[in-house]
Design a protein around this motif. Structure first.
Motif, PDB file in Angstrom:
ATOM      1  N   UNK A  11       0.818  -1.224   0.000  1.00 22.78           N
ATOM      2  CA  UNK A  11       0.000   0.000   0.000  1.00 22.78           C
ATOM      3  C   UNK A  11       0.854   1.277   0.000  1.00 22.78           C
ATOM      4  N   UNK A  12       1.978   1.231  -0.687  1.00 21.05           N
ATOM      5  CA  UNK A  12       2.873   2.394  -0.760  1.00 21.05           C
ATOM      6  C   UNK A  12       2.192   3.558  -1.464  1.00 21.05           C
ATOM      7  N   UNK A  13       1.307   3.257  -2.408  1.00 13.60           N
ATOM      8  CA  UNK A  13       0.607   4.339  -3.106  1.00 13.60           C
ATOM      9  C   UNK A  13      -0.214   5.186  -2.132  1.00 13.60           C
ATOM     10  N   UNK A  14      -0.787   4.549  -1.106  1.00  9.67           N
ATOM     11  CA  UNK A  14      -1.538   5.304  -0.096  1.00  9.67           C
ATOM     12  C   UNK A  14      -0.610   6.249   0.671  1.00  9.67           C
ATOM     13  N   UNK A  15       0.567   5.748   1.050  1.00 13.41           N
ATOM     14  CA  UNK A  15       1.515   6.564   1.806  1.00 13.41           C
ATOM     15  C   UNK A  15       2.018   7.748   0.989  1.00 13.41           C
ATOM     16  N   UNK A  16       2.268   7.503  -0.282  1.00 11.97           N
ATOM     17  CA  UNK A  16       2.755   8.579  -1.155  1.00 11.97           C
ATOM     18  C   UNK A  16       1.678   9.647  -1.315  1.00 11.97           C
ATOM     19  N   UNK A  17       0.449   9.220  -1.508  1.00 15.77           N
ATOM     20  CA  UNK A  17      -0.650  10.176  -1.654  1.00 15.77           C
ATOM     21  C   UNK A  17      -0.826  11.015  -0.381  1.00 15.77           C
ATOM     22  N   UNK A  18      -0.734  10.353   0.781  1.00 19.51           N
ATOM     23  CA  UNK A  18      -0.874  11.070   2.047  1.00 19.51           C
ATOM     24  C   UNK A  18       0.274  12.062   2.251  1.00 19.51           C
ATOM     25  N   UNK A  19       1.488  11.637   1.877  1.00 20.26           N
ATOM     26  CA  UNK A  19       2.650  12.516   2.039  1.00 20.26           C
ATOM     27  C   UNK A  19       2.548  13.730   1.123  1.00 20.26           C
ATOM     28  N   UNK A  20       2.069  13.530  -0.090  1.00 17.62           N
ATOM     29  CA  UNK A  20       1.891  14.649  -1.019  1.00 17.62           C
ATOM     30  C   UNK A  20       0.900  15.676  -0.464  1.00 17.62           C
ATOM     31  N   UNK A  21      -0.178  15.186   0.127  1.00 17.72           N
ATOM     32  CA  UNK A  21      -1.185  16.091   0.661  1.00 17.72           C
ATOM     33  C   UNK A  21      -0.668  16.875   1.864  1.00 17.72           C
ATOM     34  N   UNK A  22       0.082  16.209   2.720  1.00 19.26           N
ATOM     35  CA  UNK A  22       0.532  16.861   3.953  1.00 19.26           C
ATOM     36  C   UNK A  22       1.753  17.756   3.737  1.00 19.26           C
ATOM     37  N   UNK A  23       2.655  17.360   2.824  1.00 25.45           N
ATOM     38  CA  UNK A  23       3.902  18.108   2.632  1.00 25.45           C
ATOM     39  C   UNK A  23       3.818  19.138   1.512  1.00 25.45           C
ATOM     40  N   UNK A  24       2.910  18.919   0.578  1.00 30.86           N
ATOM     41  CA  UNK A  24       2.693  19.838  -0.547  1.00 30.86           C
ATOM     42  C   UNK A  24       3.990  20.186  -1.266  1.00 30.86           C
ATOM     43  N   UNK A  25       4.385  21.453  -1.231  1.00 26.90           N
ATOM     44  CA  UNK A  25       5.561  21.876  -1.996  1.00 26.90           C
ATOM     45  C   UNK A  25       6.852  21.226  -1.512  1.00 26.90           C
ATOM     46  N   UNK A  26       6.869  20.776  -0.273  1.00 29.55           N
ATOM     47  CA  UNK A  26       8.082  20.163   0.278  1.00 29.55           C
ATOM     48  C   UNK A  26       8.169  18.663  -0.005  1.00 29.55           C
ATOM     49  N   UNK A  27       7.169  18.140  -0.689  1.00 30.57           N
ATOM     50  CA  UNK A  27       7.147  16.693  -0.938  1.00 30.57           C
ATOM     51  C   UNK A  27       8.266  16.293  -1.881  1.00 30.57           C
TER      52      UNK A  27
END
Length: 328
Positions: free
Chosen positions: A156-172
């Motif tokens: 489920x790495x795709x879930x983690x990547x999606x969550x990280x993109x949402x929370x970190x935004x420009x810093x992702x």
């Protein structure tokens, strides 16, 4: 016949028959060799905690989607209560076994392995969708004690990547995020006493991304030589590296097909060589079509997942034996 010495014996028998000018025996042995090589059994055990994505991994590996006919049932609760075999739809000699999560049984690790019949499996894949827990580690130790191979897959790495993109935004940063997930898993396993653990990051819905190719390479390297092609041919065509490996493996079989054709041609029976040549050709090309995912079912699935119109894909396929029906 699934031992390397059996194949050496076959090759020696073929050589002896040719040296004795017994073309009929040589042709029969060559056909037997090719048939047996394509029937080498490979049994893969998939285990992990409830809800970790075991069944989805079984389906993805077999080129199927959750909900397809013949797919392993999936859900948020434990759907695997018994050891359940799922043969590959195109290569039935390769079977993925969906095991009940060790946390969903009353068996300790050593009795769990006895319960699921550990001796029939070539290796185990232990799946977790978060950190690897105590049960995972206990199971890994017991598998190791039984002298079997095991591999940790973080799903489920795709879930983690999606969550990280949402929370970190420009810093992702994708690579940094993947490295952090991998390192967290490794450190957690080391704290529980697992030495030098390898962890592969996988998305069951996007196998071409992340570590699936590295997992394939590791499995192939660790398997006995006579079982590597069984694994390779069953692998989904998610990377150019896998496709090129399949190409080389099929090319290695061509010499035996040609040798069988030549041996039959020397047998003084009118029309026999033509019949055998056609049979050999059709059998070989059918294997190539299925192995490279050019049958109708696989091409339709490719069109669905890539959003490329089916006609655009079929227009570039030139083999008259491609696009045959091959329902899983």
């Amino acid at each position: 016949m699934d031992h390397p010495s059996d194949f050496e014996s076959f090759k020696n028998e073929i050589k002896a028959a040719l040296q004795n000018n017994d073309q009929a025996l040589a042709a029969a042995k060559i056909q037997q060799y090719l048939d047996q090589e394509n029937k080498i059994p490979l049994n893969i055990a998939i285990t992990g905690e409830t809800g970790s994505g075991k069944s989805s991994f079984v389906n993805a590996f077999r080129g199927m989607e959750n909900g397809d006919e013949g797919a392993a049932p999936t859900g948020c609760v434990e759907t695997t209560l018994e050891v359940t075999p799922y043969p590959h739809p195109n290569f039935p000699n390769v079977t993925l076994w969906d095991l009940p999560g060790i946390g969903s049984t009353s068996f300790p690790a050593d009795e769990y392995l006895e319960h699921v019949g550990f001796e029939k499996f070539d290796f185990f894949i232990i799946i977790s969708d978060t950190r690897f827990r105590e049960n995972d580690v206990k199971l890994a130790r017991e598998i190791q004690r039984m002298k079997k191979k095991f591999y940790f897959v973080r799903s489920k790495i795709d879930h983690n990547i999606r969550d990280a993109e949402r929370s970190q935004r420009k810093n992702f940063n994708l690579e940094r995020t993947l490295a952090q997930i991998r390192e967290n898993c490794i450190q957690g396993l080391q704290k529980q006493g697992v030495e030098s653990p390898q962890v592969f990051l996988v998305s069951n819905f996007e196998l071409h991304l992340y570590d699936f190719h590295q997992l394939e390479e590791t499995l192939e390297r660790d398997l006995p030589a006579h079982k590597r092609n069984a694994l390779l041919f069953a692998m989904p065509n998610v990377s150019l590296e896998i496709i090129n490996k399949k190409k080389k493996a099929f090319q290695a079989q061509i010499k035996y097909i040609a040798l069988g054709s030549a041996a039959v041609a020397a047998v003084p029976l009118p029309g026999l060589s033509v019949v055998v040549d056609v049979a050999l050709l059709v059998d070989a090309v059918t294997q190539y079509v299925v192995g490279f995912g050019l049958d109708s079912w696989s091409v339709q699935r490719l069109a669905d997942t890539t959003h490329v119109p089916l006609k655009d894909l079929t227009d570039i396929i030139v083999s008259p034996l491609a696009l045959t029906k091959n329902n899983p």
